[in-house]
Write a protein that holds these residues in place. Sequence first.
Motif, PDB file in Angstrom:
ATOM      1  N   SER A   1       0.878  -1.180   0.184  1.00 15.52           N
ATOM      2  CA  SER A   1       0.036   0.028   0.067  1.00 15.52           C
ATOM      3  C   SER A   1       0.799   1.244  -0.040  1.00 15.52           C
ATOM      4  CB  SER A   1      -0.864   0.092   1.266  1.00 15.52           C
ATOM      5  OG  SER A   1      -1.835  -1.187   1.278  1.00 15.52           O
ATOM      6  N   MET A   2       2.095   1.396   0.871  1.00 12.01           N
ATOM      7  CA  MET A   2       2.878   2.405   0.774  1.00 12.01           C
ATOM      8  C   MET A   2       3.601   2.756  -0.415  1.00 12.01           C
ATOM      9  SD  MET A   2       6.036   2.726   3.313  1.00 12.01           S
ATOM     10  CE  MET A   2       6.889   1.262   2.540  1.00 12.01           C
TER      11      MET A   2
ATOM     12  N   LEU B   1       4.609  13.479  -8.316  1.00 16.09           N
ATOM     13  CA  LEU B   1       4.922  14.458  -7.550  1.00 16.09           C
ATOM     14  C   LEU B   1       5.421  13.965  -6.134  1.00 16.09           C
ATOM     15  CD1 LEU B   1       1.722  16.492  -7.843  1.00 16.09           C
ATOM     16  CD2 LEU B   1       3.776  16.978  -9.128  1.00 16.09           C
ATOM     17  N   ASN B   2       6.389  14.878  -5.445  1.00 17.42           N
ATOM     18  CA  ASN B   2       7.172  14.441  -4.200  1.00 17.42           C
ATOM     19  C   ASN B   2       5.945  14.444  -3.079  1.00 17.42           C
ATOM     20  OD1 ASN B   2       8.442  14.129  -2.301  1.00 17.42           O
ATOM     21  ND2 ASN B   2       9.874  15.782  -2.609  1.00 17.42           N
ATOM     22  N   ASN B   3       5.578  13.192  -2.837  1.00 19.46           N
ATOM     23  CA  ASN B   3       4.611  13.050  -1.688  1.00 19.46           C
ATOM     24  C   ASN B   3       5.380  12.105  -0.577  1.00 19.46           C
ATOM     25  OD1 ASN B   3       4.575  10.624  -3.163  1.00 19.46           O
ATOM     26  ND2 ASN B   3       2.536  10.193  -2.913  1.00 19.46           N
TER      27      ASN B   3
ATOM     28  N   TYR C   1       5.022   8.505   4.360  1.00 11.69           N
ATOM     29  CA  TYR C   1       5.459   8.261   5.695  1.00 11.69           C
ATOM     30  C   TYR C   1       4.425   8.250   6.561  1.00 11.69           C
ATOM     31  CZ  TYR C   1       8.043   8.061   9.894  1.00 11.69           C
ATOM     32  OH  TYR C   1       8.630   7.850  11.019  1.00 11.69           O
ATOM     33  N   ALA C   2       3.570   9.424   6.592  1.00 19.16           N
ATOM     34  CA  ALA C   2       2.495   9.570   7.568  1.00 19.16           C
ATOM     35  C   ALA C   2       1.307   8.299   7.359  1.00 19.16           C
ATOM     36  CB  ALA C   2       1.821  10.833   7.256  1.00 19.16           C
TER      37      ALA C   2
ATOM     38  N   LEU D   1      -0.899   3.179   9.141  1.00 17.59           N
ATOM     39  CA  LEU D   1      -1.126   1.935   9.051  1.00 17.59           C
ATOM     40  C   LEU D   1      -0.723   1.104  10.254  1.00 17.59           C
ATOM     41  CD1 LEU D   1      -0.654   1.516   5.118  1.00 17.59           C
ATOM     42  CD2 LEU D   1      -2.736   1.159   6.290  1.00 17.59           C
ATOM     43  N   LEU D   2       0.646   1.262  10.419  1.00 20.97           N
ATOM     44  CA  LEU D   2       1.140   0.526  11.565  1.00 20.97           C
ATOM     45  C   LEU D   2       0.399   0.801  13.018  1.00 20.97           C
ATOM     46  CD1 LEU D   2       4.948   1.071  10.721  1.00 20.97           C
ATOM     47  CD2 LEU D   2       3.542  -0.931  11.075  1.00 20.97           C
ATOM     48  N   LEU D   3      -0.092   1.985  13.048  1.00 17.03           N
ATOM     49  CA  LEU D   3      -1.156   2.162  14.222  1.00 17.03           C
ATOM     50  C   LEU D   3      -2.536   1.533  14.038  1.00 17.03           C
ATOM     51  CD1 LEU D   3      -1.263   4.236  16.673  1.00 17.03           C
ATOM     52  CD2 LEU D   3      -2.367   5.771  15.398  1.00 17.03           C
ATOM     53  N   CYS D   4      -2.789   1.310  12.944  1.00 14.21           N
ATOM     54  CA  CYS D   4      -4.231   0.405  12.703  1.00 14.21           C
ATOM     55  C   CYS D   4      -3.904  -0.922  13.397  1.00 14.21           C
ATOM     56  CB  CYS D   4      -4.432   0.429  11.220  1.00 14.21           C
ATOM     57  SG  CYS D   4      -5.431   1.965  10.827  1.00 14.21           S
TER      58      CYS D   4
END
Length: 269
Positions: free
Chosen positions: A90-91, A100-102, A107-108, A113-116
């Motif tokens: 997904s990342m 574009l630079n995102n 990272y957020a 996702l790790l917090l989920c």
Amino acid sequence: MILAGKIKEPDPLNPKVLLWADVSYSDMEEIENTKAIPELKRTLCCVLGVNIPEPRRGVLLELYVHTVLFCRESNFNREQTSVLLSIVKSMHQANTETPLNNMGHCYAYCSELLLCHSVRRPPFSISLFSSEEVTQILKYLLNTYFRHYNLYKYIFTPQVRLDLSFSYSGMPDEDPVTETDAVSSDGYCKKENEPETAEREQPIEAMNTGPEVANKDPSPKSELRTIIQQEMREEMIHMSRQLEQRLKESADRLNSALTSLETNLQGKK
């Protein structure tokens, strides 16, 4: 100026629980039983549906293989390995959906996702990783994927090119060649039904253009074209220098941000 195409803007990122989303329980059994790297690549290619041409296919499979090896070194169970593979997938999709630079958004998104998967709050999140494991995963992703973020962006996103087309009001249009015009065998244009010997019968003195024609002033359109070409050349040189400077500054900021994140992660241990 005509804009031929639009650059795709990144879509909103909505983190969610990814347990068994891309890698099922039976798929994890097959992955665990596969030890050789070439066989593991073939298995991950089928499980994760990597149907893209080379060299992108090899780069993406290398990313998934190293993720599995990291999970094995960290003694993650099947659920954790399945979720981490889905997080990496997904990342990567969030990174490569736009040229574009995102990086900040990716990272957020990865952190969310790790917090989920580290807080028990069903149905929005589950407790699958401990805080130490989350720190370990973030450190691994910083040293691997985000360290080579620009390379993944370059390989998996289309090249952005700007084409400019100008039109000026009040400029006379060039006379188009009509269908009745024909080309003679010697390469000169002549009107239809015009005798081929008409030009040859002219005296030699008439064919001599003289210094008046040679020193004829250029048309306003050619002068305008010369001015535009010169200005565009100078502007492109200036933009190229600015781009090189911005790329250098962006690389410095990226390295500084990664170093700061690594320092913060080491301080939490």
